[in-house]
Design an enzyme around this catalytic site. Structure first.
Site, PDB file in Angstrom:
ATOM      1  CG  ASP A 310      -2.108  -1.288   1.466  1.00  0.00           C
ATOM      2  OD1 ASP A 310      -2.347  -1.915   0.363  1.00  0.00           O
ATOM      3  OD2 ASP A 310      -2.540  -1.403   2.365  1.00  0.00           O
TER       4      ASP A 310
HETATM    5  C1  26A Z   1     -11.692  -6.541   1.710  1.00  0.00           C
HETATM    6  N1  26A Z   1     -10.704  -7.129   3.225  1.00  0.00           N
HETATM    7  C2  26A Z   1     -10.566  -7.910   2.898  1.00  0.00           C
HETATM    8  C3  26A Z   1     -10.055  -5.560   3.493  1.00  0.00           C
HETATM    9  C4  26A Z   1      -8.608  -6.025   3.303  1.00  0.00           C
HETATM   10  C5  26A Z   1      -7.864  -4.494   3.801  1.00  0.00           C
HETATM   11  N2  26A Z   1      -8.074  -3.844   3.463  1.00  0.00           N
HETATM   12  C6  26A Z   1      -9.693  -3.381   2.529  1.00  0.00           C
HETATM   13  N3  26A Z   1     -10.054  -4.952   2.564  1.00  0.00           N
HETATM   14  N4  26A Z   1      -8.037  -6.789   4.228  1.00  0.00           N
HETATM   15  C7  26A Z   1      -6.915  -6.158   4.595  1.00  0.00           C
HETATM   16  N5  26A Z   1      -7.014  -5.510   4.450  1.00  0.00           N
HETATM   17  C8  26A Z   1      -5.686  -4.079   4.634  1.00  0.00           C
HETATM   18  O1  26A Z   1      -4.486  -4.091   4.048  1.00  0.00           O
HETATM   19  C9  26A Z   1      -3.914  -4.192   4.377  1.00  0.00           C
HETATM   20  C10 26A Z   1      -2.362  -4.083   3.677  1.00  0.00           C
HETATM   21  O2  26A Z   1      -1.902  -4.775   2.548  1.00  0.00           O
HETATM   22  C11 26A Z   1      -5.110  -4.405   5.901  1.00  0.00           C
HETATM   23  O3  26A Z   1      -5.984  -3.472   6.577  1.00  0.00           O
HETATM   24  C12 26A Z   1      -3.451  -4.114   6.185  1.00  0.00           C
HETATM   25  O4  26A Z   1      -3.736  -2.312   6.731  1.00  0.00           O
END
Ligand code: 26A
Length: 355
Positions: A310
């Protein structure tokens, strides 16, 4: 009211991290894969209370597009970035708001009334791997009516760059399409992150619907492989997948599409549908795809990899918004990704350092 340059949109989540031996234990206990990102199924639901009550946890602001928003803001003047997503009216939301405030990211939240709770992500760290297990809660209650409120409509009308996480497509395709279609018809830049292998795998229809309106697509090697598999090109090389995605149909054909595939510590691959001398594109004299080596980090410089992708995306996006050349956009992306790896969770270094 401010007019930010960038609007980012996604699922606001509070990350609850557990690491070390406890990380190994929870990975096994809940049957999680070491490097994956999933939506919690019924069998995973107890993990949140379990780690909070029984393990040493660290709370950090998360949510993929929210992390990228803070990453972009790190290199831009104050007031350049706003973030849209749905939260509960609770202390988790306050923690997220504070992290955004510190970076001067405007939290343009849709706040759901109680008992809705802000979403959370259990982050299980084992070595250099991170397993993400998410309960979306209020995040998936995002309602397109939020985009029609005067404050948000003004943000969206004024922004020049839009960043959408693939994760948002699990529930928010209508809003993602609304934002992306309108942006691309006005010549604005739309950036989409594939987010996780399960998005191209299980949300291929939504992805294909959004892709024509996307100018810049970012993903990692496992997401690109999942896309290739879903698209029936499972034998293709990473370069071939990137080029195919760059070449796929586009609503605003006057603008090239750029596809960026990161591979952790290995080289980043960038493909363009139409190289040109414009800033932020592959030059006609350069190879296409173009491969960028990643500077080496030693083991002791790595705390955890949560959020690194990210922060790469945020750095790349911020640099693109500053009108930088592609080489510089990738370099700044790498720098922020690596800076994040040296911190606990999706965080950058304070006081700010020059990148
Ligand atoms: C719908 N899902 C599974 C998610 C996520 C997500 N952010 C949005 N939607 N699952 C994990 N994360 C975020 O990804 C970041 C790492 O790339 C986590 O909160 C984490 O900060």
């Amino acid at each position: 009211m401010s007019t930010p340059l960038i609007v980012s949109m996604g699922n606001p989540l509070l990350d609850i991290q557990v690491a070390g031996e406890e990380g190994e234990k929870y990975l096994a206990k809940y049957g999680l894969k070491a490097d994956d990102a999933i939506l919690a199924e019924d069998k995973h639901m107890p993990i949140y209370d379990d780690i909070v009550q029984n393990a040493k946890v660290t709370y950090v602001a998360g949510g993929a597009a929210q992390n990228a928003a803070r990453g972009a803001a790190y290199i831009l003047p104050a007031g350049s970035v706003a973030y849209i997503g749905s939260v509960g009216d609770d202390d988790l939301m306050q923690t997220l708001r504070k992290a955004n405030d510190a970076e001067s990211v405007e939290s343009a939240y849709q706040v759901q009334p109680a008992p809705a709770k802000t979403g959370a992500c259990a982050v299980v760290i084992t070595g250099h791997h991170r397993s993400l297990c998410t309960t979306l809660r209020a995040a998936e209650m995002f309602n397109p009516s939020h985009l029609a409120t005067p404050e948000i409509a003004q943000l969206v009308a004024g922004a020049k760059f839009f960043y959408i996480e693939g994760y948002f497509l699990t529930h928010g395709i209508e809003s993602a399409l609304e934002v992306a279609k309108s942006a691309s018809s006005r010549g604005r830049t739309v950036v989409l992150n594939l987010s996780a292998p399960f998005i191209p795998q299980f949300f291929k229809v939504q992805l294909e619907e959004l892709l024509p309106h996307v100018d810049v697509l970012i993903g990692n090697e496992s997401e690109a492989a999942a896309y290739a598999e879903a698209a029936g090109m499972g034998d293709a090389s990473l370069e071939q997948v990137a080029s195919a995605l760059a070449a796929s149909s586009k609503s605003n054909a006057s603008r090239p599409r750029l596809v960026i595939v990161t591979q952790g510590a290995d080289s980043t691959v960038v493909a363009s549908s139409n190289p040109s001398t414009s800033a932020g594109n592959i030059k006609p004299s350069d190879p296409n795809p173009k491969v960028y080596p990643v500077p080496k980090l030693s083991n002791d410089q790595i705390i955890d990899t949560n959020g690194a992708g990210d922060m790469f995306a945020g750095g790349f996006l911020g640099a693109l918004a500053l009108g930088k050349d592609l080489d510089e956009c990738v370099e700044i992306g790498h720098k922020l990704g690596q800076m994040c790896v040296g911190q606990i969770g999706p965080k950058l270094v304070y006081p700010k350092v020059n990148v």
